[in-house]
Design a protein around this motif. Structure first.
Motif, PDB file in Angstrom:
ATOM      1  N   THR A 132     -69.983  16.521  35.709  1.00 50.43           N
ATOM      2  CA  THR A 132     -71.254  17.021  35.188  1.00 50.43           C
ATOM      3  C   THR A 132     -71.130  17.485  33.741  1.00 50.43           C
ATOM      4  O   THR A 132     -70.109  18.029  33.322  1.00 50.43           O
ATOM      5  CB  THR A 132     -71.770  18.194  36.036  1.00 50.43           C
ATOM      6  N   SER A 133     -72.204  17.267  33.003  1.00 57.18           N
ATOM      7  CA  SER A 133     -72.249  17.645  31.599  1.00 57.18           C
ATOM      8  C   SER A 133     -73.650  18.132  31.254  1.00 57.18           C
ATOM      9  O   SER A 133     -74.635  17.677  31.842  1.00 57.18           O
ATOM     10  CB  SER A 133     -71.891  16.434  30.722  1.00 57.18           C
ATOM     11  N   VAL A 134     -73.743  19.062  30.303  1.00 59.30           N
ATOM     12  CA  VAL A 134     -75.039  19.543  29.847  1.00 59.30           C
ATOM     13  C   VAL A 134     -74.983  19.772  28.336  1.00 59.30           C
ATOM     14  O   VAL A 134     -73.924  20.083  27.786  1.00 59.30           O
ATOM     15  CB  VAL A 134     -75.441  20.855  30.575  1.00 59.30           C
ATOM     16  N   SER A 135     -76.108  19.560  27.679  1.00 63.38           N
ATOM     17  CA  SER A 135     -76.218  19.803  26.237  1.00 63.38           C
ATOM     18  C   SER A 135     -77.279  20.870  26.018  1.00 63.38           C
ATOM     19  O   SER A 135     -78.372  20.797  26.593  1.00 63.38           O
ATOM     20  CB  SER A 135     -76.608  18.511  25.516  1.00 63.38           C
ATOM     21  N   ARG A 156     -68.425  19.927  31.456  1.00 61.18           N
ATOM     22  CA  ARG A 156     -68.519  19.912  29.993  1.00 61.18           C
ATOM     23  C   ARG A 156     -69.842  20.503  29.544  1.00 61.18           C
ATOM     24  O   ARG A 156     -70.883  20.204  30.116  1.00 61.18           O
ATOM     25  CB  ARG A 156     -68.403  18.480  29.462  1.00 61.18           C
ATOM     26  N   ILE A 157     -69.799  21.342  28.523  1.00 59.96           N
ATOM     27  CA  ILE A 157     -71.011  21.864  27.923  1.00 59.96           C
ATOM     28  C   ILE A 157     -70.975  21.581  26.430  1.00 59.96           C
ATOM     29  O   ILE A 157     -70.010  21.898  25.742  1.00 59.96           O
ATOM     30  CB  ILE A 157     -71.197  23.372  28.201  1.00 59.96           C
ATOM     31  N   ILE A 201     -65.586  23.008  26.428  1.00 61.10           N
ATOM     32  CA  ILE A 201     -66.625  23.561  25.563  1.00 61.10           C
ATOM     33  C   ILE A 201     -66.600  22.802  24.243  1.00 61.10           C
ATOM     34  O   ILE A 201     -65.574  22.745  23.563  1.00 61.10           O
ATOM     35  CB  ILE A 201     -66.407  25.067  25.327  1.00 61.10           C
ATOM     36  N   VAL A 202     -67.748  22.201  23.901  1.00 60.08           N
ATOM     37  CA  VAL A 202     -67.823  21.314  22.743  1.00 60.08           C
ATOM     38  C   VAL A 202     -68.859  21.827  21.750  1.00 60.08           C
ATOM     39  O   VAL A 202     -69.990  22.138  22.134  1.00 60.08           O
ATOM     40  CB  VAL A 202     -68.211  19.877  23.176  1.00 60.08           C
ATOM     41  N   VAL A 230     -64.846  19.475  18.620  1.00 61.62           N
ATOM     42  CA  VAL A 230     -65.993  19.401  17.710  1.00 61.62           C
ATOM     43  C   VAL A 230     -66.408  17.941  17.633  1.00 61.62           C
ATOM     44  O   VAL A 230     -65.597  17.086  17.298  1.00 61.62           O
ATOM     45  CB  VAL A 230     -65.648  19.928  16.301  1.00 61.62           C
ATOM     46  N   ASP A 231     -67.643  17.670  17.969  1.00 60.85           N
ATOM     47  CA  ASP A 231     -68.196  16.315  17.856  1.00 60.85           C
ATOM     48  C   ASP A 231     -69.135  16.263  16.659  1.00 60.85           C
ATOM     49  O   ASP A 231     -70.019  17.129  16.524  1.00 60.85           O
ATOM     50  CB  ASP A 231     -68.985  15.943  19.109  1.00 60.85           C
ATOM     51  N   LEU A 232     -68.954  15.262  15.829  1.00 64.56           N
ATOM     52  CA  LEU A 232     -69.851  15.037  14.701  1.00 64.56           C
ATOM     53  C   LEU A 232     -70.734  13.853  15.045  1.00 64.56           C
ATOM     54  O   LEU A 232     -70.230  12.750  15.272  1.00 64.56           O
ATOM     55  CB  LEU A 232     -69.048  14.778  13.426  1.00 64.56           C
ATOM     56  N   LYS A 233     -72.031  14.092  15.098  1.00 68.38           N
ATOM     57  CA  LYS A 233     -72.977  13.079  15.556  1.00 68.38           C
ATOM     58  C   LYS A 233     -73.847  12.612  14.399  1.00 68.38           C
ATOM     59  O   LYS A 233     -74.368  13.427  13.628  1.00 68.38           O
ATOM     60  CB  LYS A 233     -73.855  13.671  16.664  1.00 68.38           C
TER      61      LYS A 233
END
Length: 344
Positions: A132-135, A156-157, A201-202, A230-233
């Motif tokens: 499971t993942s949430v943004s 993952r959050i 944690i992202v 850290v994700d760069l989108k």
């Protein structure tokens, strides 16, 4: 581009071992069938589809407490009705689909945590052995709620943080508080350590021209707090021909390039899309749409109140849609701004 921070071999191995429990022979079989049929469809230019969905996105809420620029919800451009995902309908969906689901994402449009039952939904999926993942924009994550998130079994959050100073952050996250984001992240890290959780944690930054200079500051902040990644989108910009000033100066962070005085998407639109094979999106009112780029549910494939997800996958309507992508994907409006396959 994904920048990994605060990760060590022991933690990475533990996470890998933990995620093995989500795997089953049936799920692997579905992935294999989907992959083979997709590749054959690309080669033969013929719509072939075997296997069941292995990933879904559900929309806990399409309400939002912010007014983010370039977000259809924040801009108020969505025409579909507002609401929350019904918990009984969600339980019924899981009952039918859990056997093959590897991944469940609790996000589409809106802020997921505006649904008061979100942690209950996550727990139910976790018990059925689904990753499971949430943004989230993290504006409503108190210390108490952060603990509930960790205890829910969430894997993952993703926390949206588009700047390291309030003036830069609020240029996109209109109405948001950077301090609330930082506090919420600290609550999550504290609870994660207390519970011995492997929750990932992202920090995610949508990179624009106004915040690209703070990328290194964001990485430093993540390390200080204890964030895992850290994700760069790349930013999706509507009417990008007219809004060139929003595009990052460093083209490394942009999904657009300029050629001959015109701006166009960097990633060539190939007449194929893996998303159409392995996943779908379910809106809060149970409409099924092809992917997360169909923000306003323009391409409704069916409603789960009337037809099963399995039947939607096999429907002539969906087959025709996949074939339209194979013939001329560039003619489909929502595909014109897609970053499928783009690597920063």
């Amino acid at each position: 581009m994904i920048i990994v921070t605060n990760r060590n071999i022991k933690t990475s191995l533990s996470t890998w071992v933990k995620n093995l429990r989500y795997i089953s022979f049936y799920k692997v079989l579905q992935f294999f069938l989907l992959s083979i049929s997709y590749r054959l469809s690309v080669v033969l230019r013929k719509d072939l589809r075997w296997g069941r969905y292995i990933a879904l996105s559900v929309e806990p809420s399409n309400h939002c407490d912010l007014s983010c620029k370039e977000c259809p919800t924040g801009m108020g451009s969505l025409t579909r009705k507002k609401g929350l995902f019904d918990t009984d309908a969600y339980s019924e969906l899981l009952q039918k689909e859990a056997k093959q689901l590897l991944y469940l994402n609790f996000y589409f449009q809106g802020e997921p945590f505006l649904n008061p039952n979100l942690c209950r939904l996550i727990r139910e999926a976790h018990r059925k052995k689904i990753y499971t993942s949430v943004s989230t924009n993290a504006q409503t994550l108190t210390a108490e709620r952060a603990e509930q998130v960790v205890l829910s079994g969430l894997d993952r959050i993703i926390i949206s943080i588009d700047g390291t100073s309030q003036d830069v952050y609020e240029k996109y996250r209109v109405g948001g508080s950077l301090q609330k984001v930082i506090d919420a992240t600290k609550y999550l890290v504290t609870s994660k350590r207390k519970q011995g959780s492997l929750l990932q944690i992202v920090f995610q930054m949508v990179v624009f021209s106004h915040n690209e200079h703070q990328i290194q500051d964001l990485i430093s902040l993540a390390k200080t707090i204890g964030v895992d990644k850290v994700d760069l989108k790349s930013a999706q910009i509507y009417n990008f021909q007219e809004k060139r000033d929003m595009i990052p100066i460093n083209k490394k962070w942009s999904r657009y390039i300029e050629e001959g005085g015109l701006v166009k998407i960097k990633n060539p639109l190939k007449h194929r899309c893996w998303r159409m094979w392995h996943s779908a999106v379910v809106t809060q009112d149970l409409n099924v749409v092809p992917c997360c780029y169909d923000k306003d549910a323009e391409f409704k494939l069916g409603n789960l109140k009337e037809v099963s997800l399995k039947d939607i996958q096999k429907s002539i309507q969906f087959k025709n849609f996949r074939e339209s992508i194979a013939l001329k994907r560039s003619s489909i409006e929502m595909c014109k701004n897609c970053d499928e396959g783009l690597k920063l």
